[in-house]
Design an enzyme around this catalytic site. Sequence first.
Site, PDB file in Angstrom:
ATOM      1  N   GLY A  22      35.968  92.001  42.603  1.00 35.41           N
ATOM      2  CA  GLY A  22      35.535  91.229  41.443  1.00 35.41           C
ATOM      3  C   GLY A  22      36.336  91.565  40.206  1.00 35.41           C
ATOM      4  O   GLY A  22      36.109  91.021  39.128  1.00 35.41           O
ATOM      5  N   GLY A  23      37.324  92.466  40.374  1.00 28.90           N
ATOM      6  CA  GLY A  23      38.229  92.825  39.293  1.00 28.90           C
ATOM      7  C   GLY A  23      39.553  92.094  39.420  1.00 28.90           C
ATOM      8  O   GLY A  23      39.844  91.442  40.437  1.00 28.90           O
ATOM      9  N   ILE A  24      40.390  92.231  38.405  1.00 28.12           N
ATOM     10  CA  ILE A  24      41.623  91.461  38.327  1.00 28.12           C
ATOM     11  C   ILE A  24      42.662  91.905  39.359  1.00 28.12           C
ATOM     12  O   ILE A  24      43.404  91.085  39.901  1.00 28.12           O
ATOM     13  CB  ILE A  24      42.218  91.530  36.890  1.00 28.12           C
ATOM     14  CG1 ILE A  24      43.401  90.560  36.746  1.00 28.12           C
ATOM     15  CG2 ILE A  24      42.632  92.943  36.536  1.00 28.12           C
ATOM     16  CD1 ILE A  24      43.022  89.115  36.881  1.00 28.12           C
ATOM     17  N   ASP A  25      42.724  93.216  39.676  1.00 26.45           N
ATOM     18  CA  ASP A  25      43.761  93.710  40.581  1.00 26.45           C
ATOM     19  C   ASP A  25      43.610  93.140  41.986  1.00 26.45           C
ATOM     20  O   ASP A  25      44.554  92.574  42.549  1.00 26.45           O
ATOM     21  CB  ASP A  25      43.734  95.237  40.634  1.00 26.45           C
ATOM     22  CG  ASP A  25      44.067  95.882  39.302  1.00 26.45           C
ATOM     23  OD1 ASP A  25      44.865  95.295  38.555  1.00 26.45           O
ATOM     24  OD2 ASP A  25      43.529  96.958  39.007  1.00 26.45           O
ATOM     25  N   SER A  26      42.436  93.297  42.565  1.00 31.62           N
ATOM     26  CA  SER A  26      42.235  92.794  43.927  1.00 31.62           C
ATOM     27  C   SER A  26      42.272  91.269  43.952  1.00 31.62           C
ATOM     28  O   SER A  26      42.701  90.665  44.944  1.00 31.62           O
ATOM     29  CB  SER A  26      40.926  93.314  44.512  1.00 31.62           C
ATOM     30  OG  SER A  26      39.808  92.889  43.755  1.00 31.62           O
TER      31      SER A  26
ATOM     32  N   GLY B 110      39.924  94.792  50.150  1.00 27.90           N
ATOM     33  CA  GLY B 110      38.656  94.890  49.457  1.00 27.90           C
ATOM     34  C   GLY B 110      38.698  94.074  48.186  1.00 27.90           C
ATOM     35  O   GLY B 110      39.598  94.259  47.353  1.00 27.90           O
TER      36      GLY B 110
ATOM     37  N   CYS C  99      79.174  94.283  46.343  1.00 26.59           N
ATOM     38  CA  CYS C  99      78.066  94.677  45.468  1.00 26.59           C
ATOM     39  C   CYS C  99      78.473  95.641  44.349  1.00 26.59           C
ATOM     40  O   CYS C  99      78.972  95.213  43.318  1.00 26.59           O
ATOM     41  CB  CYS C  99      76.928  95.263  46.300  1.00 26.59           C
ATOM     42  SG  CYS C  99      75.293  95.124  45.502  1.00 26.59           S
TER      43      CYS C  99
ATOM     44  N   GLU D  29      47.425 102.769  36.922  1.00 23.32           N
ATOM     45  CA  GLU D  29      46.461 103.669  37.540  1.00 23.32           C
ATOM     46  C   GLU D  29      47.154 104.786  38.298  1.00 23.32           C
ATOM     47  O   GLU D  29      46.776 105.964  38.198  1.00 23.32           O
ATOM     48  CB  GLU D  29      45.562 102.892  38.507  1.00 23.32           C
ATOM     49  CG  GLU D  29      44.662 101.867  37.858  1.00 23.32           C
ATOM     50  CD  GLU D  29      43.990 100.965  38.868  1.00 23.32           C
ATOM     51  OE1 GLU D  29      43.036 100.279  38.472  1.00 23.32           O
ATOM     52  OE2 GLU D  29      44.407 100.953  40.052  1.00 23.32           O
TER      53      GLU D  29
ATOM     54  N   GLU E  92      76.092  91.186  52.044  1.00 27.47           N
ATOM     55  CA  GLU E  92      76.409  92.572  52.385  1.00 27.47           C
ATOM     56  C   GLU E  92      75.575  93.048  53.575  1.00 27.47           C
ATOM     57  O   GLU E  92      74.357  92.858  53.611  1.00 27.47           O
ATOM     58  CB  GLU E  92      76.134  93.465  51.172  1.00 27.47           C
ATOM     59  CG  GLU E  92      76.399  94.943  51.382  1.00 27.47           C
ATOM     60  CD  GLU E  92      76.107  95.762  50.118  1.00 27.47           C
ATOM     61  OE1 GLU E  92      76.405  96.968  50.111  1.00 27.47           O
ATOM     62  OE2 GLU E  92      75.579  95.184  49.145  1.00 27.47           O
TER      63      GLU E  92
ATOM     64  N   LYS F 214      84.037  98.913  51.183  1.00 26.30           N
ATOM     65  CA  LYS F 214      83.432  99.060  49.857  1.00 26.30           C
ATOM     66  C   LYS F 214      83.929 100.336  49.189  1.00 26.30           C
ATOM     67  O   LYS F 214      83.870 101.426  49.765  1.00 26.30           O
ATOM     68  CB  LYS F 214      81.909  99.075  49.994  1.00 26.30           C
ATOM     69  CG  LYS F 214      81.134  99.081  48.689  1.00 26.30           C
ATOM     70  CD  LYS F 214      79.637  98.975  48.993  1.00 26.30           C
ATOM     71  CE  LYS F 214      78.777  98.913  47.751  1.00 26.30           C
ATOM     72  NZ  LYS F 214      77.334  98.762  48.098  1.00 26.30           N
TER      73      LYS F 214
ATOM     74  N   SER G 114      71.578  93.280  46.479  1.00 28.04           N
ATOM     75  CA  SER G 114      71.204  93.777  45.159  1.00 28.04           C
ATOM     76  C   SER G 114      69.691  93.669  44.989  1.00 28.04           C
ATOM     77  O   SER G 114      69.161  92.567  44.854  1.00 28.04           O
ATOM     78  CB  SER G 114      71.921  92.944  44.083  1.00 28.04           C
ATOM     79  OG  SER G 114      71.513  93.314  42.790  1.00 28.04           O
TER      80      SER G 114
END
Length: 537
Positions: free
Chosen positions: A287-291, A284, A145, A396, A42, A109, A171
């Site tokens: 030392g945490g899981i997200d970064s 940045g 679609c 968060e 598409e 469409k 899609s």
Amino acid sequence: MLHIAVGQFDFLVGGIEANTQKILDVMKEAKQANVDLLVFPELALCGYPPEGLLLREDFKQQIKNALKIIQAQTNDISILLGHPDYTELGIYNAASLIADKKIVATYHKQCLPNYGVFDERRYFKPGNSPGLIKVKNISIGILICEDLWHPGPILSAKHAGAELIICINASPFDETKAQERIRALKINIAETNLPVLYVHGVSGQDDLVFDGGSLAFDSQGTLTAHADFFTEKLWLVDFKQAEHTFTPQALPADRSIEAFIYQALVLAVRDYVVKNHFPGVLLGLSGGIDSALVLAIAVDALGKDRVHAVTLPSRFTSELSLQLASSLAQTLAVRLTTLSIEASFSAFLTTLNLDPQHPPAGITTENIQARCRAVLLMALSNQSGDLLLNASNKSELAVGYSTLYGDMAGGFAVIKDVPKTMIYKLAHYRNTITPIFPKELLSRAPSAELAADQCDEDSLPPYSELDPILALYVEQDKSLTDIVAAGFKKEVVERIIKLVDKSEYKRRQIAVGPRTTTRAFGRERRYPITSGFNTTQ
């Protein structure tokens, strides 16, 4: 036998010249494969979604010129191409059969989506006629679609004499979409007993990801062939007219939801950085899981040489955090820079007439630290030209536990639509490929480390409880009563709902990031910032 080639490729929004060249290159490859029909997704000519570009006169002229260039190369091949069609009545989302150096037929469409991430009625007019083309004396019904998600268009194509349906698509990915597509296809095939070829592209486009995975179903609703996900390729598939089916192919192995989401995030980062011509990225690394997860995604998307990690410790940063950040950077072989924020933090406190040695506890002091980090990271971004990646997660952002102009800084928010509980699942999934995240990182209690002995659960319910509440309220629009009836404490739900509503103004100011859930903040969940509606009654 109808030899079909599917152009499952990445087409750049607004990149009409580049897309035209890619289409011509694919046509050459398809000609060498002796195909009867080459099908593109598409709006392949202009990329999806083109949004307000459609309203520009110069955009319109480039589309018309590109169609002429493509027509001139179709002397020995037939192609089905998605493109905007500019007419006296308005603009249509169209698919044209182009052969013998001319446009043979054009379908408009019929069903224009105007919900979720879609806004097609703003730009396009709906078509009102079935699309039917003939290739090698086979009558082919054309859908685009959203047409496939409603019974009318495919039934109209059947009544017009279609023996085969080809549906071209753009899609957007979410964690449920692959199965939802198959469900919709089977419903329509059950109603019509028509085989369907579902054609899809692969790309990351701002907050959207298109995951490929083109499909071929026979007239009984059996999946007979399936292109792989997240892979650009010219996919060859043969339709057997007498049997109303496609020649069977080996089907891709089943994937977990975590695998789908991780690959979607990698594609999103790669395309955003490459298509916007950034030399690399920085982030940045706390030392945490997200970064940590964002760093892994960035390396998988771009390679280690285009990724720069920065640790920005303060007096509250634990030794474990520094060790984990250093270890991960070493494992992934990325450049790591350490910049202490102590000097700038103390300077801000002094300017505010606060004691740098004994500042008052609370949000002011905590947010200053986050903003010190943002200033330094943005300065590095300015120096290098690298894109700053944001590592705020959906949990968060939902409750406002992120600092405006602090940890919300950055040009691309990689995990903004990924709940915290899914962050851990994605990390475990990534470890099944190669083990990069140590056990200490996966098991430590989440903390912003902006105060002594701080922990997220000091002020929030456990994420295992928070995320289901957020899913009900944010993604399903459930009321307080509904959520309490689902088994959650009323006082907890009330507090979470108030936090979500109060934080809308913050979420409006974070960078764009890829959609992975069934309802993302931003263009999909559009709530007013100023509102008198009481959601906690």
